[in-house]
Design a protein around this motif. Structure first.
Motif, PDB file in Angstrom:
ATOM      1  N   ARG A  41       0.835  -1.209   0.000  1.00 40.86           N
ATOM      2  CA  ARG A  41       0.000   0.000   0.000  1.00 40.86           C
ATOM      3  C   ARG A  41       0.868   1.256   0.000  1.00 40.86           C
ATOM      4  N   ALA A  42       1.951   1.245   0.779  1.00 43.30           N
ATOM      5  CA  ALA A  42       2.861   2.400   0.792  1.00 43.30           C
ATOM      6  C   ALA A  42       3.519   2.583  -0.579  1.00 43.30           C
ATOM      7  N   HIS A  43       3.892   1.469  -1.210  1.00 45.50           N
ATOM      8  CA  HIS A  43       4.479   1.542  -2.553  1.00 45.50           C
ATOM      9  C   HIS A  43       3.494   2.196  -3.522  1.00 45.50           C
ATOM     10  N   GLN A  44       2.254   1.752  -3.503  1.00 41.06           N
ATOM     11  CA  GLN A  44       1.251   2.303  -4.412  1.00 41.06           C
ATOM     12  C   GLN A  44       1.068   3.807  -4.193  1.00 41.06           C
ATOM     13  N   ARG A  45       1.002   4.220  -2.946  1.00 41.07           N
ATOM     14  CA  ARG A  45       0.814   5.626  -2.617  1.00 41.07           C
ATOM     15  C   ARG A  45       2.008   6.453  -3.113  1.00 41.07           C
ATOM     16  N   ARG A  46       3.197   5.979  -2.814  1.00 40.64           N
ATOM     17  CA  ARG A  46       4.391   6.752  -3.162  1.00 40.64           C
ATOM     18  C   ARG A  46       4.665   6.766  -4.656  1.00 40.64           C
ATOM     19  N   VAL A  47       4.490   5.635  -5.304  1.00 37.90           N
ATOM     20  CA  VAL A  47       4.787   5.576  -6.730  1.00 37.90           C
ATOM     21  C   VAL A  47       3.803   6.439  -7.527  1.00 37.90           C
ATOM     22  N   SER A  48       2.581   6.573  -7.035  1.00 38.24           N
ATOM     23  CA  SER A  48       1.590   7.409  -7.723  1.00 38.24           C
ATOM     24  C   SER A  48       2.037   8.861  -7.785  1.00 38.24           C
ATOM     25  N   ALA A  96      -1.131  -3.860 -14.484  1.00 36.19           N
ATOM     26  CA  ALA A  96      -0.351  -3.605 -13.268  1.00 36.19           C
ATOM     27  C   ALA A  96      -1.212  -3.209 -12.075  1.00 36.19           C
ATOM     28  N   VAL A  97      -2.134  -2.294 -12.270  1.00 34.23           N
ATOM     29  CA  VAL A  97      -2.930  -1.816 -11.131  1.00 34.23           C
ATOM     30  C   VAL A  97      -3.729  -2.944 -10.483  1.00 34.23           C
ATOM     31  N   PRO A  98      -4.464  -3.757 -11.243  1.00 34.76           N
ATOM     32  CA  PRO A  98      -5.192  -4.860 -10.589  1.00 34.76           C
ATOM     33  C   PRO A  98      -4.256  -5.848  -9.875  1.00 34.76           C
ATOM     34  N   LEU A  99      -3.084  -6.086 -10.418  1.00 33.79           N
ATOM     35  CA  LEU A  99      -2.143  -6.999  -9.768  1.00 33.79           C
ATOM     36  C   LEU A  99      -1.635  -6.406  -8.451  1.00 33.79           C
ATOM     37  N   HIS A 100      -1.353  -5.116  -8.469  1.00 34.79           N
ATOM     38  CA  HIS A 100      -0.959  -4.466  -7.214  1.00 34.79           C
ATOM     39  C   HIS A 100      -2.082  -4.553  -6.187  1.00 34.79           C
ATOM     40  N   ALA A 109       3.282 -15.024  -4.707  1.00 32.78           N
ATOM     41  CA  ALA A 109       4.388 -15.161  -5.657  1.00 32.78           C
ATOM     42  C   ALA A 109       3.894 -15.243  -7.101  1.00 32.78           C
ATOM     43  N   ALA A 110       2.765 -15.902  -7.332  1.00 30.10           N
ATOM     44  CA  ALA A 110       2.242 -16.015  -8.701  1.00 30.10           C
ATOM     45  C   ALA A 110       1.807 -14.644  -9.225  1.00 30.10           C
ATOM     46  N   VAL A 111       1.188 -13.849  -8.387  1.00 32.64           N
ATOM     47  CA  VAL A 111       0.790 -12.492  -8.788  1.00 32.64           C
ATOM     48  C   VAL A 111       2.041 -11.663  -9.069  1.00 32.64           C
ATOM     49  N   ARG A 117       5.946  -9.778 -15.554  1.00 32.51           N
ATOM     50  CA  ARG A 117       5.698  -9.913 -17.002  1.00 32.51           C
ATOM     51  C   ARG A 117       5.007  -8.673 -17.555  1.00 32.51           C
ATOM     52  N   VAL A 118       3.991  -8.198 -16.838  1.00 34.55           N
ATOM     53  CA  VAL A 118       3.283  -6.992 -17.265  1.00 34.55           C
ATOM     54  C   VAL A 118       4.253  -5.808 -17.305  1.00 34.55           C
ATOM     55  N   ASP A 119       5.097  -5.737 -16.299  1.00 35.76           N
ATOM     56  CA  ASP A 119       6.029  -4.623 -16.247  1.00 35.76           C
ATOM     57  C   ASP A 119       7.073  -4.702 -17.351  1.00 35.76           C
ATOM     58  N   SER A 120       7.462  -5.897 -17.730  1.00 37.05           N
ATOM     59  CA  SER A 120       8.384  -6.034 -18.858  1.00 37.05           C
ATOM     60  C   SER A 120       7.753  -5.488 -20.136  1.00 37.05           C
ATOM     61  N   LEU A 121       6.458  -5.708 -20.301  1.00 40.58           N
ATOM     62  CA  LEU A 121       5.754  -5.142 -21.445  1.00 40.58           C
ATOM     63  C   LEU A 121       5.768  -3.615 -21.382  1.00 40.58           C
ATOM     64  N   ARG A 122       5.529  -3.065 -20.187  1.00 39.22           N
ATOM     65  CA  ARG A 122       5.565  -1.599 -20.054  1.00 39.22           C
ATOM     66  C   ARG A 122       6.953  -1.053 -20.368  1.00 39.22           C
TER      67      ARG A 122
END
Length: 138
Positions: A41-48, A96-100, A109-111, A117-122
């Motif tokens: 949650r902190a990562h999501q807040r800060r990265v935004s 990415a957002v739904p996975l986060h 770990a699967a998520v 993988r999604v991030d590699s596409l980005r």
């Protein structure tokens, strides 16, 4: 000036995205499972706070390129620039957002592998956007 502003915007985002992919996300599995929901949650807040202005700059400059193309700017390249920005936003919103958000409940770990993988596409799309912007600056 617009072409340079767009190159700066997409380059800044690509640098950010490479940093996240190579440095930030690979370390997620090092966070103790009990602490991970709060960390996520902190990562999501800060990265935004970082990615929001970067996305805004990309959207404004790529949209402007399409609406008011500088003289001599090929329409195809302007459209490609806008399409790459749109694709990054789409992959972020539907991937990415739904996975986060799934990671809010706890480490999975699967998520995390899907997020990588999604991030590699980005990263690929962001890097391509820099290439197109460089062609536009010419």
């Amino acid at each position: 000036m617009l072409l340079v502003a767009h190159l700066i915007a997409v380059s800044a985002y690509a640098g950010f995205q490479w940093t996240v992919r190579v440095l930030v996300y690979p370390q997620f599995d090092r966070v103790p499972a009990a602490d991970f929901p709060g960390y996520e949650r902190a990562h999501q807040r800060r990265v935004s706070r970082v990615v929001g202005p970067l996305f805004a700059a990309e959207v404004v400059t790529s949209g402007w390129l399409v609406v008011d193309r500088p003289d001599g700017t090929p329409l195809g390249l302007a459209l490609a620039a806008a399409a790459l920005v749109a694709l990054v936003l789409l992959v972020t919103a539907v991937g990415a957002v739904p996975l986060h958000r799934r990671q809010d409940a706890g480490w999975d770990a699967a998520v995390h592998r899907r997020l990588l993988r999604v991030d590699s596409l980005r990263v690929g799309l962001a890097t391509a956007a820099v290439g197109v912007a460089a062609l536009l600056v010419g």
